[in-house]
Write a protein that holds these residues in place. Sequence first.
Motif, mmCIF file in Angstrom:
data_model
loop_
_atom_site.group_PDB
_atom_site.id
_atom_site.type_symbol
_atom_site.label_atom_id
_atom_site.label_comp_id
_atom_site.label_asym_id
_atom_site.label_seq_id
_atom_site.Cartn_x
_atom_site.Cartn_y
_atom_site.Cartn_z
ATOM 1 N N SER A 186 29.333 28.680 10.534
ATOM 2 C CA SER A 186 29.635 28.105 11.836
ATOM 3 C C SER A 186 28.327 27.806 12.570
ATOM 4 O O SER A 186 27.478 28.685 12.707
ATOM 5 N N MET A 187 28.174 26.542 13.033
ATOM 6 C CA MET A 187 26.946 26.144 13.709
ATOM 7 C C MET A 187 27.277 25.345 14.955
ATOM 8 O O MET A 187 28.233 24.566 15.001
ATOM 9 N N THR A 188 26.460 25.546 15.986
ATOM 10 C CA THR A 188 26.593 24.764 17.206
ATOM 11 C C THR A 188 25.789 23.463 17.089
ATOM 12 O O THR A 188 24.989 23.289 16.161
ATOM 13 N N ARG A 189 25.989 22.603 18.049
ATOM 14 C CA ARG A 189 25.223 21.355 18.113
ATOM 15 C C ARG A 189 23.722 21.655 18.193
ATOM 16 O O ARG A 189 22.916 21.032 17.494
ATOM 17 N N GLN A 191 22.142 24.353 17.159
ATOM 18 C CA GLN A 191 21.669 24.889 15.880
ATOM 19 C C GLN A 191 21.473 23.784 14.839
ATOM 20 O O GLN A 191 20.516 23.824 14.060
ATOM 21 N N LEU A 226 32.052 17.461 18.873
ATOM 22 C CA LEU A 226 31.232 18.673 18.911
ATOM 23 C C LEU A 226 30.378 18.639 20.172
ATOM 24 O O LEU A 226 29.312 18.016 20.204
ATOM 25 N N GLU A 228 28.436 20.707 23.592
ATOM 26 C CA GLU A 228 27.398 21.733 23.667
ATOM 27 C C GLU A 228 27.960 23.149 23.591
ATOM 28 O O GLU A 228 27.240 24.102 23.286
ATOM 29 N N SER A 230 30.838 24.077 21.767
ATOM 30 C CA SER A 230 31.663 24.349 20.596
ATOM 31 C C SER A 230 30.816 24.462 19.334
ATOM 32 O O SER A 230 29.593 24.271 19.361
ATOM 33 N N SER A 231 31.466 24.798 18.223
ATOM 34 C CA SER A 231 30.775 24.909 16.939
ATOM 35 C C SER A 231 31.624 24.258 15.861
ATOM 36 O O SER A 231 32.799 23.945 16.070
ATOM 37 N N ASP A 233 32.277 24.303 11.378
ATOM 38 C CA ASP A 233 32.008 24.957 10.104
ATOM 39 C C ASP A 233 31.271 23.986 9.187
ATOM 40 O O ASP A 233 31.793 22.916 8.858
#
Length: 246
Positions: A186-189, A191, A226, A228, A230-231, A233
Motif C-alpha cells: 500500500s502506497m500513498t501518492r 510515497q 488517488l 493526497e 488515500s493510498s 495497492d
Amino acid sequence: MGDSRATSFGAEADSYEAARPDYPFEAVAWMLERMPEGSRRLADVGAGTGKLTRVVVEARDAEVVAIDPDAAMLAKLREQVPGVPTFLGTAEALPLPDASVDAVVLGQAWHWVDPVTASAEIGRVVRRGGTLGLIWNARDDRVDWVRRLTAIMRASAAEEMLDAGGPTVASPFGPLDGERWEWRRSMTRAQLHRMAASRSHLITASESERTSIRRGMDDLFDQLGLDEESSIDVPYVTWAFRALRG
C-alpha cells in the motif's frame, strides 16, 4: 559499476530508504538456503541504505558486512542497521581478502555490474561451495495502471534486464536457479513520488524532464482517484536467483 547512474543514488538516499520496498523474508531465506554448513560470514554488495542487509541479518546467524560505492548511501545504512561494518567498493573491486566470505548478495544491483568481471571478483572472495545471491523487487507491469506508471517514469535498467531474460553470471559460479514471489504494498501518492525520485533516471534527468514526469504521474493519479489522503495497492514481484561457486 561504470554507469554514472549506478553511483547517483546518494543524492536521494532519504527517498530511497523511505520509498523503496523491503525484500520479503522468504525470498532472502531461499536465496541463502544453500550456504555451506557452518557458514558465518556474508557480504552485501551494492548495499545502498541497507534494504537487503537488514533482512540478511534476520535470515542468517552470521557476520554481515556491507559494501557500496556511495558514501552517502552507507551513512544511511549505518543509521538503519547499526553495528554492520561498511566499506566503499564495487562488485568488480571488493575490499575483502581471498576466500573470506561464505556468500555475497546483491539487491537491485547486478544490472549495474559487468557480469564476467564481477563474477570473477566475487568468486575470489567467496569460499568454494559458497553462494552468490541476486534479488530484485519490481512492480508488476501486467497491471494496466502500473504499466502506464512505468511508461511515464521510463523502465529502469533492472526492469529492462529482467524483461530480457534475467541476469547472467560467469565463472567460477555455476548456473542460476530462480524463484519469484508476488505481493502487494500500500502506497500513498507522496510515497509514489518519492519512489520515482529515488530512481537513477530521475536523479540524473534535467529539471524540465523531472517536472514533466511528475506532471505525468499526477495526471495518472488523478485518473485513478488517488488523492493526497488515500493510498493504492501496488503489485510487486520479487525475483531471486542463486548460484554456487565451483
